[in-house]
Write a protein that holds these residues in place. Structure first.
Motif, PDB file in Angstrom:
ATOM      1  N   ALA A   9       0.837  -1.207   0.000  1.00 54.10           N
ATOM      2  CA  ALA A   9       0.000   0.000   0.000  1.00 54.10           C
ATOM      3  C   ALA A   9       0.869   1.253   0.000  1.00 54.10           C
ATOM      4  O   ALA A   9       0.605   2.210  -0.743  1.00 54.10           O
ATOM      5  N   ARG A  10       1.912   1.246   0.809  1.00 54.32           N
ATOM      6  CA  ARG A  10       2.817   2.399   0.869  1.00 54.32           C
ATOM      7  C   ARG A  10       3.420   2.680  -0.498  1.00 54.32           C
ATOM      8  O   ARG A  10       3.460   3.822  -0.949  1.00 54.32           O
ATOM      9  N   ARG A  11       3.875   1.637  -1.179  1.00 60.89           N
ATOM     10  CA  ARG A  11       4.477   1.807  -2.504  1.00 60.89           C
ATOM     11  C   ARG A  11       3.463   2.319  -3.526  1.00 60.89           C
ATOM     12  O   ARG A  11       3.796   3.116  -4.399  1.00 60.89           O
ATOM     13  N   LEU A  12       2.241   1.867  -3.406  1.00 62.11           N
ATOM     14  CA  LEU A  12       1.197   2.373  -4.300  1.00 62.11           C
ATOM     15  C   LEU A  12       0.963   3.862  -4.062  1.00 62.11           C
ATOM     16  O   LEU A  12       0.790   4.636  -5.009  1.00 62.11           O
ATOM     17  N   PHE A  13       0.991   4.280  -2.804  1.00 60.03           N
ATOM     18  CA  PHE A  13       0.829   5.704  -2.508  1.00 60.03           C
ATOM     19  C   PHE A  13       2.033   6.520  -2.972  1.00 60.03           C
ATOM     20  O   PHE A  13       1.881   7.667  -3.417  1.00 60.03           O
ATOM     21  N   VAL A  14       3.218   5.950  -2.911  1.00 55.49           N
ATOM     22  CA  VAL A  14       4.406   6.629  -3.451  1.00 55.49           C
ATOM     23  C   VAL A  14       4.230   6.851  -4.955  1.00 55.49           C
ATOM     24  O   VAL A  14       4.479   7.940  -5.476  1.00 55.49           O
ATOM     25  N   ALA A  15       3.781   5.808  -5.663  1.00 50.09           N
ATOM     26  CA  ALA A  15       3.544   5.924  -7.104  1.00 50.09           C
ATOM     27  C   ALA A  15       2.443   6.937  -7.381  1.00 50.09           C
ATOM     28  O   ALA A  15       2.514   7.712  -8.349  1.00 50.09           O
ATOM     29  N   CYS A  16       1.430   6.957  -6.542  1.00 50.21           N
ATOM     30  CA  CYS A  16       0.337   7.916  -6.691  1.00 50.21           C
ATOM     31  C   CYS A  16       0.863   9.347  -6.526  1.00 50.21           C
ATOM     32  O   CYS A  16       0.534  10.228  -7.334  1.00 50.21           O
ATOM     33  N   ALA A  17       1.679   9.581  -5.525  1.00 50.48           N
ATOM     34  CA  ALA A  17       2.238  10.919  -5.304  1.00 50.48           C
ATOM     35  C   ALA A  17       3.104  11.358  -6.478  1.00 50.48           C
ATOM     36  O   ALA A  17       3.030  12.517  -6.914  1.00 50.48           O
ATOM     37  N   ALA A  18       3.897  10.453  -7.011  1.00 53.54           N
ATOM     38  CA  ALA A  18       4.740  10.787  -8.167  1.00 53.54           C
ATOM     39  C   ALA A  18       3.877  11.143  -9.382  1.00 53.54           C
ATOM     40  O   ALA A  18       4.192  12.082 -10.126  1.00 53.54           O
ATOM     41  N   THR A  19       2.783  10.439  -9.549  1.00 47.14           N
ATOM     42  CA  THR A  19       1.897  10.702 -10.674  1.00 47.14           C
ATOM     43  C   THR A  19       1.175  12.034 -10.485  1.00 47.14           C
ATOM     44  O   THR A  19       0.980  12.791 -11.452  1.00 47.14           O
ATOM     45  N   ILE A  20       0.803  12.345  -9.249  1.00 45.80           N
ATOM     46  CA  ILE A  20       0.197  13.648  -8.962  1.00 45.80           C
ATOM     47  C   ILE A  20       1.179  14.764  -9.307  1.00 45.80           C
ATOM     48  O   ILE A  20       0.788  15.794  -9.874  1.00 45.80           O
ATOM     49  N   GLU A  21       2.449  14.564  -9.002  1.00 47.56           N
ATOM     50  CA  GLU A  21       3.460  15.569  -9.344  1.00 47.56           C
ATOM     51  C   GLU A  21       3.569  15.745 -10.852  1.00 47.56           C
ATOM     52  O   GLU A  21       3.722  16.876 -11.346  1.00 47.56           O
ATOM     53  N   MET A  22       3.467  14.647 -11.602  1.00 45.55           N
ATOM     54  CA  MET A  22       3.495  14.752 -13.064  1.00 45.55           C
ATOM     55  C   MET A  22       2.284  15.535 -13.568  1.00 45.55           C
ATOM     56  O   MET A  22       2.405  16.376 -14.473  1.00 45.55           O
ATOM     57  N   ALA A  23       1.120  15.286 -12.975  1.00 46.49           N
ATOM     58  CA  ALA A  23      -0.082  16.015 -13.372  1.00 46.49           C
ATOM     59  C   ALA A  23       0.063  17.504 -13.032  1.00 46.49           C
ATOM     60  O   ALA A  23      -0.344  18.370 -13.815  1.00 46.49           O
ATOM     61  N   ALA A  51      -4.715  11.327 -14.424  1.00 48.28           N
ATOM     62  CA  ALA A  51      -5.807  11.199 -13.457  1.00 48.28           C
ATOM     63  C   ALA A  51      -6.343   9.770 -13.435  1.00 48.28           C
ATOM     64  O   ALA A  51      -6.645   9.230 -12.359  1.00 48.28           O
ATOM     65  N   ASP A  52      -6.434   9.155 -14.598  1.00 49.84           N
ATOM     66  CA  ASP A  52      -6.857   7.747 -14.658  1.00 49.84           C
ATOM     67  C   ASP A  52      -5.878   6.855 -13.913  1.00 49.84           C
ATOM     68  O   ASP A  52      -6.266   5.939 -13.189  1.00 49.84           O
ATOM     69  N   ARG A  53      -4.587   7.127 -14.095  1.00 59.09           N
ATOM     70  CA  ARG A  53      -3.555   6.344 -13.411  1.00 59.09           C
ATOM     71  C   ARG A  53      -3.638   6.545 -11.897  1.00 59.09           C
ATOM     72  O   ARG A  53      -3.522   5.585 -11.126  1.00 59.09           O
ATOM     73  N   ILE A  54      -3.870   7.785 -11.472  1.00 60.31           N
ATOM     74  CA  ILE A  54      -3.998   8.080 -10.042  1.00 60.31           C
ATOM     75  C   ILE A  54      -5.173   7.308  -9.454  1.00 60.31           C
ATOM     76  O   ILE A  54      -5.057   6.701  -8.382  1.00 60.31           O
ATOM     77  N   ARG A  55      -6.296   7.310 -10.155  1.00 56.92           N
ATOM     78  CA  ARG A  55      -7.476   6.588  -9.671  1.00 56.92           C
ATOM     79  C   ARG A  55      -7.173   5.093  -9.537  1.00 56.92           C
ATOM     80  O   ARG A  55      -7.522   4.464  -8.525  1.00 56.92           O
ATOM     81  N   THR A  56      -6.514   4.525 -10.528  1.00 54.92           N
ATOM     82  CA  THR A  56      -6.174   3.101 -10.492  1.00 54.92           C
ATOM     83  C   THR A  56      -5.262   2.788  -9.308  1.00 54.92           C
ATOM     84  O   THR A  56      -5.484   1.809  -8.580  1.00 54.92           O
ATOM     85  N   LEU A  57      -4.243   3.602  -9.105  1.00 55.15           N
ATOM     86  CA  LEU A  57      -3.319   3.389  -7.986  1.00 55.15           C
ATOM     87  C   LEU A  57      -4.043   3.509  -6.646  1.00 55.15           C
ATOM     88  O   LEU A  57      -3.825   2.692  -5.739  1.00 55.15           O
ATOM     89  N   ALA A  58      -4.893   4.520  -6.515  1.00 60.97           N
ATOM     90  CA  ALA A  58      -5.618   4.724  -5.259  1.00 60.97           C
ATOM     91  C   ALA A  58      -6.576   3.567  -4.998  1.00 60.97           C
ATOM     92  O   ALA A  58      -6.687   3.093  -3.860  1.00 60.97           O
ATOM     93  N   GLU A  59      -7.264   3.107  -6.045  1.00 60.20           N
ATOM     94  CA  GLU A  59      -8.162   1.975  -5.869  1.00 60.20           C
ATOM     95  C   GLU A  59      -7.375   0.705  -5.470  1.00 60.20           C
ATOM     96  O   GLU A  59      -7.830  -0.063  -4.615  1.00 60.20           O
ATOM     97  N   ALA A  60      -6.217   0.518  -6.079  1.00 62.93           N
ATOM     98  CA  ALA A  60      -5.388  -0.646  -5.734  1.00 62.93           C
ATOM     99  C   ALA A  60      -4.944  -0.570  -4.276  1.00 62.93           C
ATOM    100  O   ALA A  60      -4.955  -1.583  -3.565  1.00 62.93           O
ATOM    101  N   ALA A  61      -4.575   0.612  -3.816  1.00 62.77           N
ATOM    102  CA  ALA A  61      -4.164   0.762  -2.418  1.00 62.77           C
ATOM    103  C   ALA A  61      -5.322   0.416  -1.485  1.00 62.77           C
ATOM    104  O   ALA A  61      -5.129  -0.237  -0.451  1.00 62.77           O
TER     105      ALA A  61
END
Length: 69
Positions: A9-23, A51-61
């Motif tokens: 879950a932590r790693r998914l949130f790290v990926a989510c944060a990185a994707t938010i920074e890209m957005a 945004a689609d990627r962020i949603r997928t990562l958040a749902e996976a977490a």
């Protein structure tokens, strides 16, 4: 939550944060004073994809954490 699930879950949130920074970067590009239609369209499409990627990562977490509907 066990240690493996917590780490996943932590790693998914790290990926989510990185994707938010890209957005954020794409949104900042969209604010350029000399923005043209091509760049606006490109930034817009990129933000939608991110945004689609962020949603997928958040749902996976949520799934990893054992979230119930």
């Amino acid at each position: 939550m066990d240690d493996d699930r917590r780490e996943t879950a932590r790693r998914l949130f790290v990926a989510c944060a990185a994707t938010i920074e890209m957005a954020h970067d794409q949104a900042a590009r969209g604010q350029h004073p000399r923005l043209d239609a091509k760049q606006a369209s490109l930034s817009s499409r990129n933000i939608v994809e991110l945004a689609d990627r962020i949603r997928t990562l958040a749902e996976a977490a949520g799934v990893v954490a054992g979230e119930k509907d």
